[in-house]
Scaffold this active site. Structure first.
Site, mmCIF file in Angstrom:
data_model
loop_
_atom_site.group_PDB
_atom_site.id
_atom_site.type_symbol
_atom_site.label_atom_id
_atom_site.label_comp_id
_atom_site.label_asym_id
_atom_site.label_seq_id
_atom_site.Cartn_x
_atom_site.Cartn_y
_atom_site.Cartn_z
ATOM 1 N N SER A 146 2.307 -1.212 -0.457
ATOM 2 C CA SER A 146 2.298 -2.664 -0.594
ATOM 3 C C SER A 146 1.861 -3.270 0.727
ATOM 4 O O SER A 146 2.068 -2.661 1.792
ATOM 5 C CB SER A 146 3.695 -3.191 -0.950
ATOM 6 N N TYR A 159 12.643 -3.872 0.662
ATOM 7 C CA TYR A 159 11.345 -3.462 0.133
ATOM 8 C C TYR A 159 10.343 -3.279 1.277
ATOM 9 O O TYR A 159 9.611 -2.283 1.331
ATOM 10 C CB TYR A 159 10.848 -4.515 -0.853
#
Length: 260
Positions: A146, A159
């Site tokens: 990501s 995250y």
């Protein structure tokens, strides 16, 4: 080209987190490219629907439950996928979890759960499939990261930490695999519509998005569709042997400005 540098005619692929979003689209794209695919996730009913859709289009697909936070589940999935499709040539590590929350407020248990799934889960998948690839001297492992790995976002600390750690692990793995014939690659999505975040409370989601804007992390409103990331994964996997696409950073293009 020397046979040593040719892909085999049959290249079975496994995709984790395949029940929705990028994982589901990757299963469809790879199957359309001729890969037999094994789909893994916790939601077996959703997996079966996707596998049935692949088979309806003439592809070869199987689906099995997979929880990447559970060693036994990973081992069971690997054994079943191999029994169904043969030696696994391609692994797409895509399973992920993100939940909103301020770093000083989320519990350490929840923080650790996200790290376990997003980082340690990927390592479990590596341990399950990579040794056989090294033994055969070929294979592709593609990790879906990501852009938070390089542009961390507020209220998504676990995250962000997990993806930072994931890319650190992959960079070490790439050096360790050099000369083995096995390629470890990163596909790093920017803003993309996928299944992640759809379970957030609407007010929480709006707050987090507003914070992205506040800190300059959302320069324009465009998001990519999940298939764009699946196509990038297929490009990595489809590269001829001897070519290593080690990192693809895939972002949505800004809206085209009208000439004044």
């Amino acid at each position: 080209m020397s046979k040593k540098y040719q892909h085999p005619d049959r290249r079975p692929a496994v995709i984790t987190g395949a029940s929705s979003g990028i994982g589901a689209e990757t299963a469809k794209v790879l199957a359309a490219a001729g890969h037999p695919v094994a789909l893994g996730a916790r939601r077996v009913d959703a997996l079966e629907e996707i596998a049935a859709a692949v088979r309806a289009e003439g592809g070869e697909a199987v689906a099995h439950r997979l929880d990447v936070t559970d060693d036994a589940s990973v081992a069971d999935f690997a054994a079943k996928a191999t029994a169904d499709l043969g030696e696994i040539e391609v692994v797409v590590s895509n399973a992920g979890l993100v939940a909103p929350g301020a770093t000083i407020e989320v519990t350490s248990e929840r923080f650790g759960r996200e790290i376990d799934l997003n980082l340690v889960g990927a390592h479990r998948i590596v341990r399950a499939f990579a040794p056989a690839m090294v033994e055969r001297r070929r294979g592709d492992i593609v990790f879906v990261s990501s852009d938070v790995a390089v542009r961390p976002r507020p209220f998504m600390a676990a995250y962000s930490a997990g993806k930072w750690g994931l890319e650190g692990m992959i960079n070490a793995l790439q050096m360790e695999l050099e000369g083995s014939g096995v390629r470890a690659s990163i596909v790093r999505p920017g803003p993309t519509w996928s299944g992640m975040g759809t379970d957030w409370d609407d007010d929480e989601a709006a707050f987090v998005l507003n914070q992205w804007v506040r800190f300059g992390l959302a320069r324009h409103p465009h998001f990519l569709k999940a298939k764009a990331q699946a196509d990038a994964i297929a490009t990595v996997v489809g590269a001829p042997r001897g070519v290593h696409l080690s990192l693809l950073d895939v972002n949505p293009e800004a809206p085209v400005e009208e000439k004044s």
